[in-house]
Design an enzyme around this catalytic site. Structure first.
Site, short mmCIF file in Angstrom:
data_model
loop_
_atom_site.label_atom_id
_atom_site.label_comp_id
_atom_site.label_asym_id
_atom_site.label_seq_id
_atom_site.Cartn_x
_atom_site.Cartn_y
_atom_site.Cartn_z
N CYS A 150 -7.83 -1.13 2.51
CA CYS A 150 -8.81 -0.14 2.06
C CYS A 150 -9.92 -0.90 1.34
O CYS A 150 -9.67 -1.53 0.31
CB CYS A 150 -8.17 0.86 1.10
SG CYS A 150 -9.40 1.90 0.27
N GLY A 160 -4.19 -12.29 -10.56
CA GLY A 160 -4.40 -11.80 -11.92
C GLY A 160 -5.41 -10.69 -11.93
O GLY A 160 -5.40 -9.82 -11.07
N CYS A 183 -7.52 6.59 1.65
CA CYS A 183 -6.68 5.45 2.01
C CYS A 183 -6.32 4.57 0.81
O CYS A 183 -5.31 3.87 0.85
CB CYS A 183 -7.31 4.62 3.12
SG CYS A 183 -8.96 3.99 2.81
N ASP A 208 -1.29 -8.36 -2.75
CA ASP A 208 -1.41 -9.15 -3.98
C ASP A 208 -0.28 -8.83 -4.95
O ASP A 208 -0.10 -7.68 -5.36
CB ASP A 208 -2.75 -8.89 -4.66
CG ASP A 208 -3.94 -9.32 -3.81
OD1 ASP A 208 -3.76 -10.19 -2.93
OD2 ASP A 208 -5.04 -8.78 -4.01
N ASN A 265 -5.08 -2.55 -1.07
CA ASN A 265 -6.37 -2.13 -1.62
C ASN A 265 -7.22 -3.38 -1.79
O ASN A 265 -6.77 -4.36 -2.37
CB ASN A 265 -6.20 -1.49 -3.01
CG ASN A 265 -5.57 -0.12 -2.96
OD1 ASN A 265 -5.42 0.49 -1.91
ND2 ASN A 265 -5.17 0.38 -4.14
N ASP A 269 2.85 -4.27 -0.19
CA ASP A 269 1.58 -4.51 -0.87
C ASP A 269 1.29 -6.00 -0.73
O ASP A 269 2.20 -6.81 -0.60
CB ASP A 269 1.71 -4.11 -2.34
CG ASP A 269 0.48 -4.46 -3.14
OD1 ASP A 269 -0.63 -4.09 -2.73
OD2 ASP A 269 0.63 -5.12 -4.19
N HIS A 323 -12.56 0.42 -0.09
CA HIS A 323 -13.34 1.36 -0.90
C HIS A 323 -13.12 1.18 -2.40
O HIS A 323 -12.12 0.63 -2.84
CB HIS A 323 -12.98 2.80 -0.51
CG HIS A 323 -13.14 3.04 0.95
ND1 HIS A 323 -12.07 3.27 1.78
CD2 HIS A 323 -14.25 3.05 1.74
CE1 HIS A 323 -12.50 3.43 3.02
NE2 HIS A 323 -13.82 3.30 3.02
N ASP A 375 4.23 -3.85 -6.30
CA ASP A 375 4.41 -4.32 -7.68
C ASP A 375 3.71 -3.43 -8.70
O ASP A 375 3.72 -3.74 -9.89
CB ASP A 375 3.94 -5.77 -7.81
CG ASP A 375 2.44 -5.93 -7.61
OD1 ASP A 375 1.84 -5.11 -6.89
OD2 ASP A 375 1.87 -6.89 -8.17
N LYS A 431 -4.59 3.27 -2.22
CA LYS A 431 -3.37 3.61 -2.95
C LYS A 431 -3.74 4.02 -4.37
O LYS A 431 -4.58 3.37 -4.97
CB LYS A 431 -2.41 2.42 -2.95
CG LYS A 431 -1.87 2.08 -1.57
CD LYS A 431 -0.97 0.87 -1.57
CE LYS A 431 -1.78 -0.38 -1.76
NZ LYS A 431 -1.01 -1.60 -1.83
#
Length: 184
Positions: A91, A18, A100, A10, A53, A8, A93, A127, A102
């Site tokens: 992704c 944040g 797609c 971020d 994402n 992942d 969206h 995370d 998560k």
């Protein structure tokens, strides 16, 4: 077929912004210790793919062009350390619009299709529980990077990058011989 560790973005690859979003390339800060983790993954013979994402695109907060700039900066920062990732898949969206985003496994499935990745021999590191669910749905083993005590379906939980590096060094080394001899 290639083994891979999916990350992942971020909160794992870069410091989490944040509640907001990384909106400019200049705001991206690689998480301390991530380059050591990536070095361990690549030294084990695995590939690394970032799956992220990026709802900010759907919300109009971030353009695809700026997201490309952010990812180009990330790749440039890694290259300074003589590191690379095989791909960065995002992704763009909003919730409920695709397969797609998560916790859906679409980005991992796309990476497997593009790059010949064996998902059963791969790992997903995230995370958030949605990262873990995406990895599980794709058939990967999973690691939750979280010092908290929240319930998780992850195969492993680690509190920090040092523990993540140690875990991946151990499990990728254990997996190596089995995967090289599989199917012979």
């Amino acid at each position: 077929m290639k083994r891979c560790v999916f990350f992942d973005r971020d909160g794992v690859v870069n410091v989490s912004p944040g509640a907001g979003y990384v909106e400019r390339a200049e705001d991206l800060v690689i998480t301390p210790g991530f380059t050591d983790v990536l070095r361990t993954v690549l030294a084990s013979g695995c590939e690394a793919v970032i799956v992220t994402n990026q709802r900010a695109v759907a919300l109009g907060i971030l353009t695809e062009h700026e997201l490309d700039r952010i990812h180009a900066r990330l790749e440039s920062e890694l290259a300074r350390e003589s590191l690379r990732v095989l791909d960065i898949i995002h992704c763009p969206h909003d919730r409920g619009e695709c397969t797609c985003r998560k916790p859906q496994p679409g980005m991992l499935l796309e990476a497997a299709r593009r790059h010949g990745i064996d998902l059963a021999s791969s790992w997903m590191v995230g995370d958030q529980e949605r990262d873990i669910e995406a990895g599980r749905r794709a058939g990967c083993r999973t690691v939750l990077l979280s010092g908290g005590e929240t319930e998780t379906t992850a195969n492993h939980r680690v509190a920090d990058m040092g523990a993540l590096e140690a875990l991946l060094r151990r499990v990728l080394q254990e997996d190596g011989p089995r995967n090289r001899t599989a199917g012979t």
